[in-house]
Design an enzyme around this catalytic site. Structure first.
Site, PDB file in Angstrom:
ATOM      1  N   HIS A 207       0.796  -1.230   0.000  1.00  0.00           N
ATOM      2  CA  HIS A 207       0.000   0.000   0.000  1.00  0.00           C
ATOM      3  C   HIS A 207       0.827   1.278   0.000  1.00  0.00           C
ATOM      4  O   HIS A 207       0.289   2.362  -0.185  1.00  0.00           O
ATOM      5  CB  HIS A 207      -0.969   0.025   1.191  1.00  0.00           C
TER       6      HIS A 207
HETATM    7  C1  UD1 Z   1      -1.879   5.792   5.972  1.00  0.00           C
HETATM    8  C2  UD1 Z   1      -0.618   6.192   6.729  1.00  0.00           C
HETATM    9  C3  UD1 Z   1       0.333   5.007   6.789  1.00  0.00           C
HETATM   10  C4  UD1 Z   1      -0.357   3.746   7.299  1.00  0.00           C
HETATM   11  C5  UD1 Z   1      -1.603   3.490   6.488  1.00  0.00           C
HETATM   12  C6  UD1 Z   1      -2.354   2.294   7.003  1.00  0.00           C
HETATM   13  C7  UD1 Z   1       0.008   8.546   6.444  1.00  0.00           C
HETATM   14  C8  UD1 Z   1       0.988   9.475   5.820  1.00  0.00           C
HETATM   15  N1  UD1 Z   1       0.101   7.258   6.068  1.00  0.00           N
HETATM   16  O1  UD1 Z   1      -1.477   5.500   4.636  1.00  0.00           O
HETATM   17  O2  UD1 Z   1       1.391   5.321   7.658  1.00  0.00           O
HETATM   18  O3  UD1 Z   1       0.537   2.661   7.156  1.00  0.00           O
HETATM   19  O4  UD1 Z   1      -2.438   4.649   6.573  1.00  0.00           O
HETATM   20  O5  UD1 Z   1      -3.313   1.838   6.105  1.00  0.00           O
HETATM   21  O6  UD1 Z   1      -0.790   8.973   7.247  1.00  0.00           O
HETATM   22  N2  UD1 Z   1      -8.369   5.524   0.631  1.00  0.00           N
HETATM   23  C9  UD1 Z   1      -9.624   5.022   0.409  1.00  0.00           C
HETATM   24  N3  UD1 Z   1     -10.411   4.742   1.503  1.00  0.00           N
HETATM   25  C10 UD1 Z   1     -10.007   4.947   2.772  1.00  0.00           C
HETATM   26  C11 UD1 Z   1      -8.719   5.462   2.991  1.00  0.00           C
HETATM   27  C12 UD1 Z   1      -7.911   5.750   1.916  1.00  0.00           C
HETATM   28  O7  UD1 Z   1     -10.041   4.833  -0.721  1.00  0.00           O
HETATM   29  O8  UD1 Z   1     -10.775   4.659   3.712  1.00  0.00           O
HETATM   30  C13 UD1 Z   1      -7.487   5.806  -0.535  1.00  0.00           C
HETATM   31  C14 UD1 Z   1      -7.593   7.231  -1.037  1.00  0.00           C
HETATM   32  O9  UD1 Z   1      -7.415   7.203  -2.417  1.00  0.00           O
HETATM   33  C15 UD1 Z   1      -6.388   7.908  -0.380  1.00  0.00           C
HETATM   34  C16 UD1 Z   1      -5.376   6.774  -0.380  1.00  0.00           C
HETATM   35  O10 UD1 Z   1      -6.142   5.593  -0.145  1.00  0.00           O
HETATM   36  O11 UD1 Z   1      -5.955   9.038  -1.064  1.00  0.00           O
HETATM   37  C17 UD1 Z   1      -4.304   6.901   0.657  1.00  0.00           C
HETATM   38  O12 UD1 Z   1      -4.899   7.080   1.965  1.00  0.00           O
HETATM   39  P1  UD1 Z   1      -4.103   7.887   3.096  1.00  0.00           P
HETATM   40  O13 UD1 Z   1      -4.897   7.910   4.342  1.00  0.00           O
HETATM   41  O14 UD1 Z   1      -3.663   9.201   2.551  1.00  0.00           O
HETATM   42  O15 UD1 Z   1      -2.786   7.073   3.306  1.00  0.00           O
HETATM   43  P2  UD1 Z   1      -2.545   5.488   3.462  1.00  0.00           P
HETATM   44  O16 UD1 Z   1      -1.798   5.007   2.286  1.00  0.00           O
HETATM   45  O17 UD1 Z   1      -3.780   4.754   3.848  1.00  0.00           O
END
Ligand code: UD1
Length: 359
Positions: A207
């Site tokens: 991820h």
């Molecule tokens: C975040 C944390 C990471 C952790 C991970 C656990 C930061 C910088 N990173 O990364 O340390 O390991 O969570 O999973 O805070 N999205 C969805 N649905 C959701 C959440 C996210 O579709 O419920 C998608 C969106 O396109 C979003 C992308 O995932 O832009 C990334 O989500 P984000 O919360 O920014 O970071 P993670 O990669 O989940």
């Protein structure tokens, strides 16, 4: 000691897991506990299921910030937290791990002169390209109480001049993992619409932006998974699913794509597996705690203890995956216990109350 008022700020999947044993201990100690969910993770499979399965009380406040660039997301949380902290005026703000929600919680609290405690303090990858590394360093330096999960974390904090704020507590993820492992061994949780493969299999997750957002790199890593000698159950974060579609990458039937699993099902899947291939910090450690080998698709780890004895091996470019998977698994008899015995949450609550009492 007097009842204390703790305000937890959480927002992303691994933070809900860490929150579970803390919420339970604070309820046992009779302290007041408010939970603020930033909304960083919002899909049911990334958020709600953890609250249900781990019996975490509903959040008292939901900021509903959602996804965005780092600045937009972190700034949205910061702006929204001011009013919440002002209204509730907790004795201490507790932040967890290394996500944007962690940093926002810490910065919002120090700006309002509220004491901050950082759970899982002192982890370092020394890779400044990781957003989590900035979050960790900045949060540790802003915090008044540093709750370190390991001796290595204590050493990192001491090297940065923060020794006087540190308490070694053990790792609360071990508390949850051991407890759920015992539950799952007694009764397998229900899997909807699919079953774990009957034949030997691996569990995989991918991820991190550095692995998913470059098409050539993502293709290389997925090809490496595809070529493994046994089926791979790939528990796919929404970002991985989106990038795979954007880049038009296909895999054979050997890679079984599946949405992220609830925590008990994830523990059951790892327990039933031959091992784990991942870029997640949490899952590396869960594999270790569950005595399954792990191959980490990164060039460094914040959990170097898992490397001892060959339980975890780094393969930054997915190289030699096939050979690594075929190696004999380490012997659980000789495994060391760097993460504590499952009583870290009790130590965290003791450290919080002592810290507030001594101020
Ligand atoms: C975040 C944390 C990471 C952790 C991970 C656990 C930061 C910088 N990173 O990364 O340390 O390991 O969570 O999973 O805070 N999205 C969805 N649905 C959701 C959440 C996210 O579709 O419920 C998608 C969106 O396109 C979003 C992308 O995932 O832009 C990334 O989500 P984000 O919360 O920014 O970071 P993670 O990669 O989940």
């Amino acid at each position: 000691m007097a009842v204390v008022k703790v305000l937890s700020v959480v927002g992303a999947r691994p933070q809900f897991v860490k929150l579970a044993p803390i919420a339970e201990r604070l309820s046992i100690s009779g302290d007041q506990h408010l939970i603020v969910h930033t909304g960083q993770h919002y899909d049911v499979s990334m958020s709600d299921v953890f609250f249900e399965d781990l019996a975490i009380p509903e959040p008292d406040v939901h900021l509903g910030v959602g996804s965005g660039s780092h600045g937009v997301q972190t700034g949205g949380m910061l702006a929204a937290l001011d009013g919440v902290l002002d209204e509730h005026r907790p004795d201490v703000v507790l932040v967890y791990g290394d996500t944007n929600s962690t940093l926002a919680g810490a910065v919002a609290a120090v700006k309002m002169h509220l004491p901050v405690a950082h759970l899982e303090a002192g982890l370092r990858s020394f890779n400044r390209r990781m957003p989590e590394e900035h979050n960790r360093v900045l949060t540790d330096h802003a915090s008044d109480l540093l709750l370190a999960p390991t001796e290595q974390a204590v050493r990192h904090l001491a090297a940065e001049g923060l020794a006087s704020r540190v308490r070694l507590t053990g790792d609360v993820m071990a508390d949850v993992c051991f407890r759920v492992r015992d539950r799952v061994r007694e009764e397998l949780p229900p899997f909807t619409e699919w079953r774990l493969p009957a034949e030997p299999y691996l569990v995989a997750t991918l991820h991190r932006a550095e692995n998913t957002d470059d098409p050539a790199r993502l293709r290389k890593l997925l090809d490496a998974l595809d070529e493994l000698p046994m089926p791979v159950v790939l528990l796919a974060h929404p970002r991985l699913v989106a990038r795979r579609h954007d880049f038009g990458i296909t895999t054979s039937e050997s890679v079984r794509w599946h949405p992220p699993l609830p925590y008990p099902q994830m523990v059951a899947a790892v327990l039933g597996s031959e091992g784990v291939v991942t870029d997640s910090g949490g899952l590396q450690k869960e594999a270790f705690l569950l005595e399954r080998r792990c191959i980490t698709l990164r060039s460094e780890t914040e959990w170097p203890e898992t490397l001892v004895g060959g339980w975890n091996v780094l393969a930054p470019d997915g190289e030699r995956l096939d050979e690594l998977v075929r190696r004999p698994a380490p012997d659980p008899e000789g495994q060391h216990r760097p993460y504590g015995d499952g009583d870290a949450a009790a130590r965290v609550v003791d450290a919080l109350t002592t810290f507030l009492h001594d101020r």
